[in-house]
Design a protein around this motif. Structure first.
Motif, PDB file in Angstrom:
ATOM      1  N   MET A  28       0.847  -1.190   0.000  1.00  0.00           N
ATOM      2  CA  MET A  28       0.000   0.000   0.000  1.00  0.00           C
ATOM      3  C   MET A  28       0.883   1.241   0.000  1.00  0.00           C
ATOM      4  O   MET A  28       1.965   1.240   0.576  1.00  0.00           O
ATOM      5  N   ARG A  30       0.875   5.477   0.705  1.00  0.00           N
ATOM      6  CA  ARG A  30       0.201   6.611   1.345  1.00  0.00           C
ATOM      7  C   ARG A  30       0.906   7.886   0.918  1.00  0.00           C
ATOM      8  O   ARG A  30       2.120   7.993   1.030  1.00  0.00           O
ATOM      9  N   SER A  32       1.121  11.712   1.895  1.00  0.00           N
ATOM     10  CA  SER A  32       0.787  12.713   2.914  1.00  0.00           C
ATOM     11  C   SER A  32       1.026  14.077   2.284  1.00  0.00           C
ATOM     12  O   SER A  32       2.148  14.551   2.215  1.00  0.00           O
ATOM     13  N   LEU A  44      -0.895   4.694   8.279  1.00  0.00           N
ATOM     14  CA  LEU A  44      -2.116   4.326   7.575  1.00  0.00           C
ATOM     15  C   LEU A  44      -3.398   4.491   8.383  1.00  0.00           C
ATOM     16  O   LEU A  44      -4.468   4.562   7.818  1.00  0.00           O
ATOM     17  N   HIS A  47      -6.415   6.896   7.370  1.00  0.00           N
ATOM     18  CA  HIS A  47      -5.997   7.658   6.200  1.00  0.00           C
ATOM     19  C   HIS A  47      -6.308   6.884   4.931  1.00  0.00           C
ATOM     20  O   HIS A  47      -6.339   5.654   4.926  1.00  0.00           O
ATOM     21  N   SER A  49      -5.338   5.361   1.368  1.00  0.00           N
ATOM     22  CA  SER A  49      -4.132   4.797   0.768  1.00  0.00           C
ATOM     23  C   SER A  49      -4.577   3.935  -0.406  1.00  0.00           C
ATOM     24  O   SER A  49      -5.761   3.692  -0.604  1.00  0.00           O
ATOM     25  N   ASP A  55      -2.329   5.603  -6.572  1.00  0.00           N
ATOM     26  CA  ASP A  55      -1.794   6.859  -6.058  1.00  0.00           C
ATOM     27  C   ASP A  55      -1.173   7.706  -7.163  1.00  0.00           C
ATOM     28  O   ASP A  55      -1.250   8.934  -7.135  1.00  0.00           O
ATOM     29  N   GLN A  85       5.604   3.731   1.431  1.00  0.00           N
ATOM     30  CA  GLN A  85       5.089   2.419   1.029  1.00  0.00           C
ATOM     31  C   GLN A  85       5.053   1.513   2.256  1.00  0.00           C
ATOM     32  O   GLN A  85       5.989   1.491   3.049  1.00  0.00           O
TER      33      GLN A  85
END
Length: 113
Positions: A28, A30, A32, A44, A47, A49, A55, A85
């Motif tokens: 996954m 994310r 920010s 995570l 949030h 993701s 992404d 990641q």
């Protein structure tokens, strides 16, 4: 070779299992994006993701100008974003269909509140 000069007796390889068959690992990502000039990973929990392709699509569509030359309405500075990641361990079961809790504007097909 270098390995032939290693002293000692070679041992048999050891096979290790690190997870049960009921567990799978999912990569996954994310992003920010609202964190100023000193951006740190915010993990995570609670949030959004996605996988890497999702992404990349998010960043691309967010930064792409529309017909009037403005971006998607977001004031996002991805130059100071932290992209992290994670390897997520989860039960190997089908996932539910995703339904965002974000409110879409009516122009994007959202329902008036």
């Amino acid at each position: 070779t270098t390995l032939s000069r290693v002293p000692g007796v070679w041992s048999d390889p050891v096979v290790l299992r690190t997870a049960t068959p009921d567990i799978e690992h999912v990569r996954m990502v994310r992003v920010s994006e609202f964190c100023g000039t000193h951006c740190l990973p915010d993990y995570l929990s609670e949030h959004n993701s996605g996988d890497l392709l999702a992404d990349v699509a998010f960043v691309t569509l967010t930064m792409r100008p529309d017909a009037k030359g403005s971006r998607s309405g977001w004031d996002v500075d991805f130059l100071h974003a932290a992209v992290t990641q994670y390897c997520v361990e989860r039960p190997a079961e089908p996932m539910a269909d995703y339904l965002s809790c974000d409110v879409l504007p009516q122009s994007a097909g959202g329902v008036p509140s």
